[in-house]
Enzyme design. Structure first.
Site, PDB file in Angstrom:
ATOM      1  N   CYS A 111      -9.318  24.036   8.332  1.00 11.22           N
ATOM      2  CA  CYS A 111      -8.974  25.076   9.313  1.00 11.22           C
ATOM      3  C   CYS A 111     -10.152  25.492  10.173  1.00 11.22           C
ATOM      4  O   CYS A 111      -9.991  26.318  11.080  1.00 11.22           O
ATOM      5  CB  CYS A 111      -8.394  26.296   8.608  1.00 11.22           C
ATOM      6  SG  CYS A 111      -9.548  27.103   7.467  1.00 11.22           S
ATOM      7  N   CYS A 170     -11.279  25.998   1.982  1.00 12.20           N
ATOM      8  CA  CYS A 170     -10.973  27.392   1.688  1.00 12.20           C
ATOM      9  C   CYS A 170      -9.790  27.471   0.712  1.00 12.20           C
ATOM     10  O   CYS A 170      -9.027  26.515   0.543  1.00 12.20           O
ATOM     11  CB  CYS A 170     -10.674  28.151   2.965  1.00 12.20           C
ATOM     12  SG  CYS A 170      -9.185  27.609   3.821  1.00 12.20           S
ATOM     13  N   CYS A 203      -8.116  14.966  -3.095  1.00 11.56           N
ATOM     14  CA  CYS A 203      -8.832  15.815  -2.149  1.00 11.56           C
ATOM     15  C   CYS A 203      -8.231  15.657  -0.758  1.00 11.56           C
ATOM     16  O   CYS A 203      -8.054  14.534  -0.279  1.00 11.56           O
ATOM     17  CB  CYS A 203     -10.320  15.454  -2.137  1.00 11.56           C
ATOM     18  SG  CYS A 203     -11.291  16.370  -0.939  1.00 11.56           S
ATOM     19  N   CYS A 252      16.721   4.431 -15.820  1.00 15.17           N
ATOM     20  CA  CYS A 252      18.124   4.073 -15.580  1.00 15.17           C
ATOM     21  C   CYS A 252      18.211   3.153 -14.360  1.00 15.17           C
ATOM     22  O   CYS A 252      17.621   3.431 -13.310  1.00 15.17           O
ATOM     23  CB  CYS A 252      18.968   5.344 -15.369  1.00 15.17           C
ATOM     24  SG  CYS A 252      20.704   4.991 -14.992  1.00 15.17           S
ATOM     25  N   CYS A 306      17.097  -6.175 -20.562  1.00 13.32           N
ATOM     26  CA  CYS A 306      17.001  -6.800 -19.241  1.00 13.32           C
ATOM     27  C   CYS A 306      17.241  -5.826 -18.104  1.00 13.32           C
ATOM     28  O   CYS A 306      17.112  -6.193 -16.936  1.00 13.32           O
ATOM     29  CB  CYS A 306      17.984  -7.967 -19.138  1.00 13.32           C
ATOM     30  SG  CYS A 306      19.728  -7.467 -19.280  1.00 13.32           S
ATOM     31  N   CYS A 331       3.482  -9.406   1.905  1.00 14.16           N
ATOM     32  CA  CYS A 331       2.255  -8.831   1.340  1.00 14.16           C
ATOM     33  C   CYS A 331       2.387  -8.711  -0.164  1.00 14.16           C
ATOM     34  O   CYS A 331       3.384  -8.230  -0.677  1.00 14.16           O
ATOM     35  CB  CYS A 331       1.984  -7.475   1.977  1.00 14.16           C
ATOM     36  SG  CYS A 331       0.471  -6.695   1.360  1.00 14.16           S
ATOM     37  N   CYS A 370       4.375   1.242  -6.506  1.00 13.00           N
ATOM     38  CA  CYS A 370       5.561   1.707  -7.207  1.00 13.00           C
ATOM     39  C   CYS A 370       5.957   3.081  -6.683  1.00 13.00           C
ATOM     40  O   CYS A 370       5.112   3.985  -6.564  1.00 13.00           O
ATOM     41  CB  CYS A 370       5.295   1.757  -8.708  1.00 13.00           C
ATOM     42  SG  CYS A 370       6.693   2.356  -9.689  1.00 13.00           S
ATOM     43  N   CYS A 423     -18.561  -8.453  -8.663  1.00 15.60           N
ATOM     44  CA  CYS A 423     -17.758  -8.322  -7.448  1.00 15.60           C
ATOM     45  C   CYS A 423     -18.543  -7.574  -6.375  1.00 15.60           C
ATOM     46  O   CYS A 423     -19.142  -6.537  -6.635  1.00 15.60           O
ATOM     47  CB  CYS A 423     -16.451  -7.585  -7.761  1.00 15.60           C
ATOM     48  SG  CYS A 423     -15.395  -7.353  -6.317  1.00 15.60           S
ATOM     49  N   HIS A 470      -8.085  -8.778  -8.152  1.00 13.05           N
ATOM     50  CA  HIS A 470      -8.571 -10.074  -8.605  1.00 13.05           C
ATOM     51  C   HIS A 470      -7.374 -10.868  -9.152  1.00 13.05           C
ATOM     52  O   HIS A 470      -6.750 -10.454 -10.133  1.00 13.05           O
ATOM     53  CB  HIS A 470      -9.651  -9.894  -9.671  1.00 13.05           C
ATOM     54  CG  HIS A 470     -10.908  -9.279  -9.141  1.00 13.05           C
ATOM     55  ND1 HIS A 470     -11.918 -10.013  -8.567  1.00 13.05           N
ATOM     56  CD2 HIS A 470     -11.299  -7.979  -9.063  1.00 13.05           C
ATOM     57  CE1 HIS A 470     -12.894  -9.211  -8.181  1.00 13.05           C
ATOM     58  NE2 HIS A 470     -12.536  -7.953  -8.476  1.00 13.05           N
TER      59      HIS A 470
END
Length: 871
Positions: free
Chosen positions: A509, A529, A551, A606, A635, A692, A697, A721, A729
Site C-alpha cells: 500500500c 503492514c 509472502c 471420490c 482403480c 507440457c 494438482c 545441479c 530431474h
C-alpha cells in the site's frame, strides 16, 4: 659443583632451624664449613643492640633473609630464568635490602657488579656465577641471620622489648601503667606476672588439724605470696591480692629441756602499737567499687521499673544521691522537669512560640546532664536545625514543620512521612481505584514529571531514554504514537535508527508504519503492514489453495517440498491466529487438516464429486459420504455391477471386450483410463499427458512431471545441479525425453521386446480428429477439452503427439529401457546428464568405447522409480 654447594646449604639451613629450638650456640652451626669463627659479627650485633629498636632488628633480619635467598638461587642447580639481574625499584627491596648499610655490597660479592638504571646485573662477559665464592658469602649471611633470630627470640630481648613499649596493662587489676614502671601502681604486682587463678566460691574442705602456733614475734614479718608474688605485711592466712592461702612455714624441731631452777621474772606489759595508716590508693579503689556496685543496683532496679540506664545515671546526679532512690525520684519529678524545659524553651528569645514535645525535652535533658537551662537551649537549637532540614527538602511551611515535629517527638523521618502523606494521597487513590491510568500528557510544562511517569509506567531502562522518547514525541512532523516510540526506544538509543524503525514503508500500500505495526514471515525478509497482511491471507484462505499462502511480495517460500511445508505452516498458524477473523481462521484450519489427511494411505478421493475422506474398509466398493455414489477403492473407476467378483485388471479386460462405448473410444479411452495421478494426494485425472509435462494438482497444488511423477521445484536438492528456476530431474525412460522420438523408433523398441501395439483406427470414432481429453490453459483458466488435432494413418485414430504418448505408456508399462537404441550423441549426453564417467581410455576406438559406456549407463543409472508402470 653448584648442586654440591646447594645440598650443603640445605643441610646447614635444616641444622640451624633445629638449633633455634634447642640450646646451643651459633658456632655449632658454622663448624661444619668454617674452622674459624666469624670476625666480630656477633660482637657487633650484641653491642649495637642497645641503640636499635626491635622493628629495626626485624627489618635487618628480613633483609638478611632476602640476601640469603639470592645466594641460594645462584648456587642452585635449577636457577631462575632472570638470575642475572636484580631490580631495586621494588618497594619491598627498597624497604629491606636498600634500607640497611652494605646491602648492595653483599650483592656485589655475589657477582652483581654491573650498575643498571633500574638495578644490578652480572657483567656480560660472565657466563656462570662463581659458585664457591657465592656459597661462602651465602653461609656468612645465613650465620648472621641465625644469630639475629636467636637474639630476637631470647628472654633478655623480650624484657628489653617490654621496657621499650610506651605503657602496659596489669593482668590482675587491669590498670594501665607507664612504660617505665616495673610494678603495678595499684596492686604492686610485677609487670610479667600472670593472671591469678579465680578464687573458688565455696572453700574446699580441709582435714581437721591443729592450728600451727603463731609466735608474736613473727606477726610483723612480711611474707611473699607464692602465686601472685605480692608482698603481704599483715599476719593473715590468705593473700590480700589473690585471696589464695598462705604457705605454711616449715616446722622447727622442738628441744625439751628439764625444768629450770631459775626464778621466774614477771612479764612486763607491752604498749600496743598504733594501727597502720590506710593506703589512699586502696581507699580510692574501695570507694570506686562501692559507687560502681550502687550504680549497678540502681540500673537493675530501673530496668524493672522501665527506666533506662541513662535516665538512672542522670537522675542520680540530679537527686544528689539522697535517701530517695533515683527511679522513684524520676517517677515523681521527671514529668515536672520536662514541662519546665518545654516552658523555658518557649520563653527563649529565639523560641518564637515553639512548642516542644516531652520526648525532645527528655533527649535534651539527658544530653545536658540534668541541667534544665542548658537542656532548654539545646532542645531549641535541635528543633531549629530539624525545621531547616525539612525546609531544604521542599516543605516551606515552618508552622506545619513545627507541628509535625512535635507530633513525632522530634523525629525527622516521622515528620517527613506526615508531610509527604498529603502529596501521595492522589497516587494512593489512583493505585487502589479501578479507574484506568490517566494518559501521559507529553505537552505538560514540567518535563521531569513526564519523564518520571514514562520511567514508572513503561519501565524504560534509563532517564536518558525517557528524555529521548519525549523529544521524539514532541516533534511536530512526527506522527508517532506513544507505544510505538517507547518500544523503539527500548531497542536502541540511536535517534536516526529509531526514526527509520518508526517510518517503514509497506511495499503493497506504500504507506509508512512503525516497525511494530509491520508483519513478516519467517521464510523471507519482506515486511508488510498489518492491514495488507490480513487482507492477503484472508483472500488466500477463502478463494485459493492452502499452498498459495505465501509472502505477498516475493511469493516465498516454495512449499512444494513436504519438509518445508510442516515447519512453515506451524509458524504461520501462530501469526494468523491473531490477525484473521474467527471464521476465516477456522477455514484455514480445515484446509490444513485436509492437507495433513492427504498423506494418510487410507485417504481416498471420490471419483464423482472430488470429496476426500478416510476409508478403513477392505472391500473394493466404496460409497462417498458426500454424493452417495460408489466407486472402486483400487482403480478409482465408477462402480459397475460387472466389477463385483473381478479384479481391476479383469474388469478392464472385460470392459474392452464387451463395452461398445469403450470400444468406440479406442486408444482415447485407454489414455483417459491411464491418465494422470497426483503422486502427493493420489487424485486421478482422466487427462492425457501430452503437451507440457509440468502439471499442477488442483487439490493439493503439488507440481510434478506427468511423465515420471518427479517434483518440479526452484530449490533443487541435487548438489551437482546448476539449473535455476522451476525445473525437474527426469529419468531416461520419461515421456519428457521419449516424446521427441519418432513413432517408428518407439515401435521398434516395443518390437524388440515382443510387445504388441495398435495401429488401426477403432470403428465408430470420428475420422480425422483426435478425441483425447487434455488440460488446456485458456485466458489464465485451466479447462479440460478434446485435443482436436489431425490424425495420421497407422496411428490408431490419434494425432502423432498422443500416439507417441500411447507407445511410451506401453514402454513404461513393460519397464523397457530405451538406452539400447541411443545413438552416439544421445549416449554421451545421457552419461553426462546422470554423472557417469565418460572418459575414453587410451587407444580405445568407438567400437569398444560406446558399448562400454552403454553397459556402464545401464548398470549405474536405473530407470525412474516413480514412472507409472500400468500395463
Amino acid at each position: 659443583m653448584a648442586s654440591i654447594h646447594s645440598n650443603q646449604l640445605e643441610k646447614v639451613r635444616c641444622h640451624a632451624e633445629a638449633c633455634l629450638h634447642s640450646t646451643g650456640s651459633v658456632l655449632e652451626i658454622r663448624c661444619p664449613f668454617f674452622c674459624q669463627p666469624l670476625s666480630g659479627s656477633t660482637l657487633f650485633y650484641l653491642c649495637s643492640l642497645s641503640c636499635q629498636t626491635i622493628g629495626s632488628l626485624q627489618r635487618l633480619s628480613t633483609a638478611l633473609n632476602i640476601l640469603e635467598k639470592y645466594g641460594c638461587n645462584l648456587t642452585s642447580s635449577s636457577r631462575p630464568k632472570y638470575w642475572r639481574t636484580v631490580k631495586h625499584n621494588n618497594p619491598v627491596f627498597r624497604a629491606t635490602v636498600d634500607s640497611i648499610q652494605g646491602g648492595r655490597a653483599v650483592l656485589c660479592l655475589y657477582g652483581y657488579s654491573n650498575q643498571q638504571p633500574d638495578g644490578l646485573s652480572f657483567p656480560d662477559v660472565v657466563v656462570e656465577p662463581d659458585i664457591e665464592k657465592v656459597a661462602a658469602v651465602t653461609l656468612e649471611v645465613m650465620s648472621l641471620r641465625m644469630e639475629l633470630d636467636m637474639l630476637l627470640k631470647s628472654p633478655v630481648l623480650s624484657v628489653f622489648s617490654l621496657c621499650m613499649s610506651p605503657e602496659w596493662q596489669c593482668k590482675s587489676c587491669t590498670v594501665v601503667n607507664a612504660g617505665s614502671s616495673i610494678l603495678c601502681e595499684v596492686c604492686e604486682r610485677p609487670r610479667l606476672a600472670t593472671k591469678p587463678p579465680a578464687t573458688p566460691t565455696h572453700p574446699l574442705p580441709t582435714p581437721n588439724r591443729p592450728a600451727a602456733p603463731v609466735l608474736d614475734c613473727c606477726s610483723s614479718i612480711p611474707w611473699v605470696c607464692q602465686f601472685c608474688t605480692y608482698v603481704n605485711y599483715t599476719p593473715a592466712s590468705v593473700c590480700e591480692m589473690c585471696d589464695l592461702p598462705r604457705p605454711e612455714p616449715a616446722k622447727m624441731p622442738v628441744k625439751l629441756h628439764p625444768p629450770s631452777q631459775v626464778k621466774r621474772v614477771p612479764v612486763l606489759s607491752v604498749k600496743p602499737k598504733d594501727p597502720p595508716m590506710e593506703d589512699p590508693d586502696l581507699r580510692r579503689q574501695k570507694l570506686m567499687r562501692e559507687e560502681g556496685l550502687k550504680l549497678i543496683e540502681l540500673i537493675r532496679d530501673g530496668e524493672k521499673k522501665g527506666v533506662s540506664p541513662e535516665e538512672v545515671y542522670t537522675g542520680m546526679r540530679v537527686s544528689g544521691g539522697g535517701n530517695i532512690l533515683p527511679c522513684d525520684w524520676l517517677k515523681a519529678e521527671l514529668p515536672h522537669l520536662l514541662d519546665q524545659i518545654c516552658a523555658m524553651a518557649e520563653e527563649q528569645p529565639r523560641g518564637g512560640g515553639v512548642t516542644l514535645s516531652r520526648a525532645e525535652a527528655k533527649m535534651a535533658w539527658l544530653s545536658a546532664g540534668g541541667e534544665t537551662e542548658r537542656a532548654a537551649r539545646q532542645s531549641l537549637r535541635d528543633r531549629h536545625a530539624k525545621v531547616k532540614e525539612l525546609c531544604s527538602l521542599g516543605f516551606n511551611d515552618e508552622a506545619r514543620c513545627q507541628e509535625v515535629l512535635r507530633q513525632n517527638g522530634g523525629e525527622v523521618r516521622g515528620a517527613l512521612s506526615l508531610l509527604q502523606r498529603p502529596l501521595l494521597e492522589p497516587f494512593h487513590q489512583r493505585m487502589w481505584s479501578d479507574q484506568p491510568e490517566p494518559t501521559i500528557d507529553i505537552n505538560h510544562p514540567d518535563k521531569q514529571r513526564v519523564c518520571r511517569r514514562l520511567l514508572a509506567v513503561y519501565d524504560l531502562p534509563s532517564w536518558g531514554r525517557c528524555e529521548l522518547a519525549l523529544s521524539l514525541l514532541q516533534e511536530r512532523t512526527a506522527p508517532y504514537s506513544l507505544d510505538d516510540v517507547v518500544q523503539a526506544v527500548r531497542e536502541s538509543q540511536d535517534r536516526d535508527f529509531i526514526r527509520r524503525v518508526l517510518a517503514k514503508e509497506c511495499p503493497i500500500c506504500l504507506s509508512e508504519f512503525p516497525h511494530s505495526k509491520m508483519q513478516s514471515l519467517t521464510s523471507c525478509q519482506c515486511s508488510v503492514c498489518c492491514g495488507c497482511f490480513q487482507q492477503h491471507f484472508t483472500i488466500a484462505v477463502r478463494d485459493k489453495h492452502i499452498r498459495d499462502m505465501v509472502c505477498p511480495v516475493c511469493w516465498e517460500p516454495d512449499i512444494n517440498d513436504p519438509e518445508h511445508l510442516n515447519s512453515y505452516f506451524s509458524t504461520l498458524d501462530i501469526q494468523l491466529r491473531e490477525c484473521l477473523e474467527p471464521e476465516v481462521y477456522d477455514l484455514f484450519h480445515k484446509k490444513l487438516t485436509e492437507q495433513a489427511l492427504i498423506k494418510d494411505p487410507k485417504f481416498l478421493w471420490c471419483s464423482h464429486c472430488s470429496y476426500g475422506f478416510i476409508y478403513d474398509g477392505d472391500q473394493l466398493k466404496v460409497t462417498c459420504f458426500q454424493c452417495r455414489n460408489s466407486f472402486c477403492a483400487q482403480c478409482k473407476k465408477p462402480w459397475e455391477s460387472q466389477h463385483g467378483g473381478l479384479s481391476c485388471e479383469q474388469y478392464q479386460s472385460w470392459k474392452r471386450e464387451n463395452d461398445p462405448e469403450y470400444q468406440r473410444q479406442g486408444l482415447a479411452g485407454y489414455l483417459r483410463d491411464n491418465g494422470i495421478t497426483c503422486p502427493n494426494c493420489r487424485f486421478q485425472y482422466a487427462l492425457s499427458k501430452g503437451g507440457c509435462m509440468h502439471f499442477c494438482c488442483s487439490q493439493c497444488r503439488y507440481q510434478f512431471c506427468s511423465g515420471c511423477n518427479n517434483p518440479f521445484h526452484t530449490t533443487c536438492a541435487v548438489i551437482q545441479c546448476s539449473v535455476t528456476g522451476l525445473h525437474a530431474h527426469h529419468p531416461r525412460d520419461c515421456l519428457f525425453y521419449l516424446r521427441d522420438w519418432e513413432p517408428v523408433r518407439l515401435q521398434a523398441l516395443l518390437q524388440n521386446k515382443c510387445v504388441e501395439f495398435n495401429t488401426n483406427t477403432p470403428p465408430g470414432t470420428q475420422a480425422g480428429m483426435c478425441g483425447v481429453i487434455e488440460q488446456k490453459d485458456e485466458g489464465g483458466q485451466q479447462t479440460d477439452s478434446a485435443c482436436g488435432a489431425q490424425t495420421q494413418p497407422g496411428h490408431a485414430g490419434l494425432c502423432e503427439k498422443h500416439y507417441r504418448e500411447y507407445l511410451v505408456s506401453l514402454i513404461n508399462g513393460h519397464s523397457i529401457d530405451p538406452a539400447p537404441l541411443f545413438n552416439a550423441n544421445e549416449l554421451v549426453l545421457a552419461c553426462r546428464r546422470y554423472q557417469v564417467d565418460d572418459a575414453r581410455g587410451e587407444m580405445e576406438d568407438d567400437v569398444t568405447y560406446y558399448p562400454r559406456m552403454l553397459e556402464k549407463l545401464i548398470d549405474e543409472v536405473p530407470l525412474g522409480d516413480k514412472v507409472p508402470r500400468k500395463k
